[in-house]
Design a protein around this motif. Structure first.
Motif, PDB file in Angstrom:
ATOM      1  N   VAL A 185      35.881  33.182 -35.447  1.00  0.00           N
ATOM      2  CA  VAL A 185      35.570  33.724 -36.920  1.00  0.00           C
ATOM      3  C   VAL A 185      36.829  34.088 -37.665  1.00  0.00           C
ATOM      4  O   VAL A 185      37.052  33.974 -38.624  1.00  0.00           O
ATOM      5  N   LEU A 186      37.811  34.726 -36.810  1.00  0.00           N
ATOM      6  CA  LEU A 186      39.310  35.010 -37.414  1.00  0.00           C
ATOM      7  C   LEU A 186      39.856  33.945 -37.720  1.00  0.00           C
ATOM      8  O   LEU A 186      41.098  33.958 -38.416  1.00  0.00           O
ATOM      9  N   GLY A 187      39.633  32.641 -37.283  1.00  0.00           N
ATOM     10  CA  GLY A 187      40.465  31.457 -37.762  1.00  0.00           C
ATOM     11  C   GLY A 187      41.093  30.798 -36.292  1.00  0.00           C
ATOM     12  O   GLY A 187      41.846  29.616 -36.628  1.00  0.00           O
ATOM     13  N   GLY A 188      40.592  31.338 -35.279  1.00  0.00           N
ATOM     14  CA  GLY A 188      41.100  30.373 -34.261  1.00  0.00           C
ATOM     15  C   GLY A 188      40.328  29.196 -34.013  1.00  0.00           C
ATOM     16  O   GLY A 188      39.266  28.926 -34.181  1.00  0.00           O
ATOM     17  N   ASP A 189      41.099  28.286 -33.293  1.00  0.00           N
ATOM     18  CA  ASP A 189      40.556  26.855 -32.993  1.00  0.00           C
ATOM     19  C   ASP A 189      39.890  26.767 -31.689  1.00  0.00           C
ATOM     20  O   ASP A 189      40.492  26.484 -30.650  1.00  0.00           O
ATOM     21  N   HIS A 190      38.727  26.852 -31.603  1.00  0.00           N
ATOM     22  CA  HIS A 190      37.890  27.004 -30.255  1.00  0.00           C
ATOM     23  C   HIS A 190      36.777  26.012 -30.312  1.00  0.00           C
ATOM     24  O   HIS A 190      35.837  26.092 -31.294  1.00  0.00           O
ATOM     25  N   ASN A 191      36.490  25.382 -29.178  1.00  0.00           N
ATOM     26  CA  ASN A 191      35.369  24.311 -28.935  1.00  0.00           C
ATOM     27  C   ASN A 191      34.937  24.189 -27.692  1.00  0.00           C
ATOM     28  O   ASN A 191      34.035  23.269 -27.234  1.00  0.00           O
ATOM     29  N   THR A 192      35.480  25.073 -26.677  1.00  0.00           N
ATOM     30  CA  THR A 192      34.962  24.969 -25.443  1.00  0.00           C
ATOM     31  C   THR A 192      34.062  26.052 -25.287  1.00  0.00           C
ATOM     32  O   THR A 192      34.268  27.291 -24.553  1.00  0.00           O
ATOM     33  N   TRP A 193      32.859  25.923 -25.744  1.00  0.00           N
ATOM     34  CA  TRP A 193      31.950  27.013 -25.964  1.00  0.00           C
ATOM     35  C   TRP A 193      31.036  27.050 -24.651  1.00  0.00           C
ATOM     36  O   TRP A 193      30.555  25.971 -23.864  1.00  0.00           O
ATOM     37  N   LYS A 194      30.530  28.237 -24.127  1.00  0.00           N
ATOM     38  CA  LYS A 194      29.562  28.330 -22.841  1.00  0.00           C
ATOM     39  C   LYS A 194      28.266  27.890 -23.258  1.00  0.00           C
ATOM     40  O   LYS A 194      28.098  27.947 -24.769  1.00  0.00           O
ATOM     41  N   GLU A 195      27.637  27.485 -22.467  1.00  0.00           N
ATOM     42  CA  GLU A 195      25.949  26.857 -22.850  1.00  0.00           C
ATOM     43  C   GLU A 195      25.333  27.821 -23.965  1.00  0.00           C
ATOM     44  O   GLU A 195      24.625  27.372 -24.739  1.00  0.00           O
ATOM     45  N   HIS A 196      25.138  29.048 -23.255  1.00  0.00           N
ATOM     46  CA  HIS A 196      24.291  29.766 -24.531  1.00  0.00           C
ATOM     47  C   HIS A 196      25.013  30.037 -26.037  1.00  0.00           C
ATOM     48  O   HIS A 196      24.452  30.254 -26.885  1.00  0.00           O
ATOM     49  N   ALA A 197      26.290  30.053 -26.036  1.00  0.00           N
ATOM     50  CA  ALA A 197      27.184  30.108 -27.070  1.00  0.00           C
ATOM     51  C   ALA A 197      26.590  28.723 -28.085  1.00  0.00           C
ATOM     52  O   ALA A 197      26.571  29.239 -29.358  1.00  0.00           O
ATOM     53  N   LEU A 198      26.474  27.778 -27.237  1.00  0.00           N
ATOM     54  CA  LEU A 198      26.234  26.755 -28.227  1.00  0.00           C
ATOM     55  C   LEU A 198      24.856  26.467 -28.787  1.00  0.00           C
ATOM     56  O   LEU A 198      24.607  25.751 -29.785  1.00  0.00           O
ATOM     57  N   GLU A 199      24.101  27.283 -28.296  1.00  0.00           N
ATOM     58  CA  GLU A 199      22.629  27.492 -28.840  1.00  0.00           C
ATOM     59  C   GLU A 199      22.795  28.048 -30.319  1.00  0.00           C
ATOM     60  O   GLU A 199      21.644  28.202 -31.040  1.00  0.00           O
ATOM     61  N   CYS A 200      23.626  28.949 -30.553  1.00  0.00           N
ATOM     62  CA  CYS A 200      23.925  29.774 -31.730  1.00  0.00           C
ATOM     63  C   CYS A 200      24.391  28.706 -32.710  1.00  0.00           C
ATOM     64  O   CYS A 200      24.890  27.729 -32.684  1.00  0.00           O
ATOM     65  N   ASP A 201      24.053  29.091 -34.174  1.00  0.00           N
ATOM     66  CA  ASP A 201      24.409  28.485 -35.147  1.00  0.00           C
ATOM     67  C   ASP A 201      25.472  28.538 -36.012  1.00  0.00           C
ATOM     68  O   ASP A 201      26.399  27.860 -36.269  1.00  0.00           O
ATOM     69  N   THR A 202      25.737  29.911 -36.187  1.00  0.00           N
ATOM     70  CA  THR A 202      26.669  30.554 -37.097  1.00  0.00           C
ATOM     71  C   THR A 202      27.528  31.793 -36.515  1.00  0.00           C
ATOM     72  O   THR A 202      26.486  32.488 -35.787  1.00  0.00           O
ATOM     73  N   VAL A 203      28.532  32.254 -36.905  1.00  0.00           N
ATOM     74  CA  VAL A 203      29.322  33.276 -36.546  1.00  0.00           C
ATOM     75  C   VAL A 203      29.805  34.129 -38.036  1.00  0.00           C
ATOM     76  O   VAL A 203      30.785  33.251 -38.626  1.00  0.00           O
ATOM     77  N   SER A 204      29.382  35.235 -38.209  1.00  0.00           N
ATOM     78  CA  SER A 204      30.018  35.791 -39.507  1.00  0.00           C
ATOM     79  C   SER A 204      30.590  37.002 -38.975  1.00  0.00           C
ATOM     80  O   SER A 204      30.091  37.822 -38.154  1.00  0.00           O
TER      81      SER A 204
END
Length: 631
Positions: free
Chosen positions: A52-71
């Protein structure tokens, strides 16, 4: 006003799942500890903060991918803004920005948000550019021409578990030593934009110098092949003499035609008349366009000047408010009636609006951002108009020369009286044509000579600029080396202090020097880093926290006084050793009066810290995960 800038602080983090908060915690200044057993989601929270601070991240864990947004609600140099990103397995995701608190942003889920791409798209700024402006960080371009982004900075600030445990920055593909050195120079405050700009200018100057030399060489070769004299004065005098010969020939032609032995008179040459008419029309149209364009240019300049005045006013307002703080009015500025009932908590004393200083700054910076965009767009439009004006001016000048020449031919033709076959007139016409062609050749030669002289003068100017750039670079490099010595010594001293709290690795106790190696993305303790795995982890954390604490002592550092560490324990770390490190960090944090924020995760929280105000959220264990997902 806090002179230790930039300063970044995470105030609140909200991770949403199907519109419901799966994680919602507030953070504070100083130390923030996220604790819990392994495999309970601590690293996932750290990844979300990085993202959310601007890092480029796409290797999410399974439960993280269930989420929609981070604010996140964050403070940048004490200005409160909110950020939002959608969770995706794709990289280089855009970021949305709201000028205000998370509470205000949640009431406006659509309106008020600005979306910025990961990379610049035409005239659209990237979110790194926008946040760099708020951080007051210079835009740094590497040798490859690409700018340093927020992601690159976060590679240093986020100490994660997946990176090699002897690294300074998170590794990534297409990395280079030059990029890492640029990140280090920027964060340590030893990057000097003037050096960088002068180096780029020097490179361009050397290219321009080479171009000028090649142009001069080519022109001289052409002159040599055509056997043309490059003495401008000599060629100019010959041109003037030839023009005089043409005028003499014209006079003689007029004299012959005034005699009474001609048979017929031709009033004009149809081709010359047609050409003259076309040239006059073009000249009139071009003059009209230049007049209109000139008015538009002046109007654009006035508009830009007005925007710049507004920008200056807003900047002065922000600086004044930050310097003087909140001002209470004792009298109404309209009717001068005394104001008796003053508000509390920073509300406006006049209109009683609920408005904190940070919200006022946020609105001001939003207005400033919009004005900056208007100025950029208006400047680009003005530049295009000036370019068009210059082009039309050149066309008008060229056309005027052709018009004058055609008019002379027309005037001569109107005055000529031609006999049926007057041999003398034929000779004169032939002579005049030859002389006219010679004038054209001489005029072209004078233009070419002017170009040659311009290149020679330009070569001298570029040569002088090149030497100036070299001198400035050398001078500023000496200043940079002095500052680098100060900051590297400070980091070494603090890192050694942290290392000496460890009673497991004997060589830490006797260590005398810590050095950073940005080129090879590592660090050394007395020239080595081949300790046991757990000792290298201890050293790596000590180095990263030393950079943070050095930034709390050295005002010139551009490190944002914020660190995110998800690697307190790794590679066989035991609880007692981890606890000593944690207490050392907490103690160093308490010693500093400069605003900063530390967020670290641990599965071995020191007992003296458990349950303290430093802890964020629950102690995640016995199946209690950080993310609460509702299916």
């Amino acid at each position: 006003m806090n002179p230790f800038l930039p300063n970044v602080r995470l105030n609140r983090l909200v991770i949403s799942h199907k519109g419901v908060a799966a994680y919602d915690q507030k953070f504070h200044k100083g130390v923030n500890i996220i604790r819990g057993d392994n495999a309970h989601g601590k690293s996932t929270i750290a990844d979300f903060i990085f993202y959310v601070l601007g890092g480029d991240h796409n290797t999410w864990k399974e439960h993280a991918l269930e989420c929609d947004t981070v604010s996140a609600e964050i403070s940048i140099n004490d200005v409160v803004i909110s950020l939002r990103r959608f969770i995706s397995e794709d990289s280089r995701q855009p970021l949305q920005l709201f000028w205000g608190s998370f509470e205000a942003a949640s009431k406006n889920p659509i309106s008020g948000w600005e979306s910025f791409p990961y990379s610049r798209m035409g005239s659209k700024e990237s979110f790194s550019q926008k946040l760099f402006q708020l951080l007051n960080l210079p835009e740094v371009r590497g040798a490859d021409g690409n700018s340093i982004t927020l992601h690159q900075i976060l590679r240093l600030i986020y100490v994660d578990q997946i990176s090699p445990y002897d690294s300074l920055l998170r590794p990534e593909g297409f990395d280079s030593s030059l990029k890492r050195e640029a990140i280090g120079d920027l964060m340590l405050g030893i990057y000097e934009k003037s050096i960088h700009d002068d180096q780029l200018n020097l490179q361009q100057s050397l290219k321009d110098l080479e171009t000028a030399k090649n142009e001069i060489k080519a022109l001289k070769h052409v002159f040599s092949e055509l056997e043309v004299d490059i003495d401008f004065k000599k060629v100019s005098n010959e041109r003037d003499k030839t023009i005089s010969d043409i005028e003499a020939a014209n006079s003689e032609i007029l004299l012959i035609n005034n005699e009474n032995h001609f048979k017929s008179i031709k009033s004009s040459n149809p081709e010359v008349s047609k050409k003259l008419l076309e040239l006059r029309k073009f000249q009139a149209l071009t003059t009209e366009k230049l007049f209109s364009l000139n008015l538009e240019i002046e109007d654009s300049k006035l508009f830009i000047k007005d925007i710049e005045a507004k920008i200056t006013s807003i900047q002065d307002s922000i600086n004044t408010r930050r310097s003087l703080g909140y001002i209470t009015l004792d009298f109404c500025p309209v009717c001068l009636t005394p104001i008796d009932q003053h508000t509390q908590n920073g509300d406006c004393c006049l209109c009683k609006s609920k408005s904190s200083a940070s919200e006022v700054d946020s609105r001001s910076l939003r207005m400033l951002s919009e004005l900056e965009m208007q100025r950029k767009e208006s400047t680009e439009i003005l530049s295009a108009k000036i370019t068009e004006f210059d082009r039309l001016s050149r066309d008008a000048k060229t056309n005027l020369s052709l018009l004058q020449q055609a008019q002379k031919e027309q005037d001569a033709n109107l005055k000529l009286a031609k006999t049926s076959r007057d041999s003398r007139l034929d000779d004169l016409f032939q002579k005049r044509g030859e002389l006219t062609e010679k004038v054209r050749s001489l005029e072209q030669a004078t233009k070419s000579i002017r170009i040659l002289k311009d290149f020679e003068n330009r070569e001298k100017e570029i040569q002088s600029q090149t030497e100036n750039y070299r001198h400035a670079i050398a001078q500023n490099k000496r200043k940079r080396e002095s500052r680098a010595a100060i900051v590297n010594q400070m980091i070494s001293d603090i890192a050694l202090k942290i290392l000496k709290t460890d009673d497991v690795e004997e060589r830490f106790t006797s260590a005398e020097n810590v050095t950073l190696d940005w080129k090879n993305n590592t660090f050394y303790i007395d020239g080595r880093n081949n300790f046991s795995a757990s000792s290298v982890v201890y050293a790596r954390n000590a180095v990263h926290f030393a950079i943070l604490f050095a930034s709390l002592r050295l005002e010139f550092m551009r490190y944002p006084r914020f660190i995110l560490c998800d690697c307190i324990e790794d590679k066989g770390m035991i609880p007692a050793r981890s606890g000593r490190f944690q207490k050392a960090i907490v103690e160093l944090s308490r010693e500093s009066v400069i605003d900063h924020q530390i967020i670290f995760t641990t599965s071995m929280i020191d007992p003296s810290l458990e349950g303290s105000k430093l802890c964020i959220g629950d102690n995640y264990k016995d199946g209690l995960k950080t993310l609460i997902l509702i299916f």
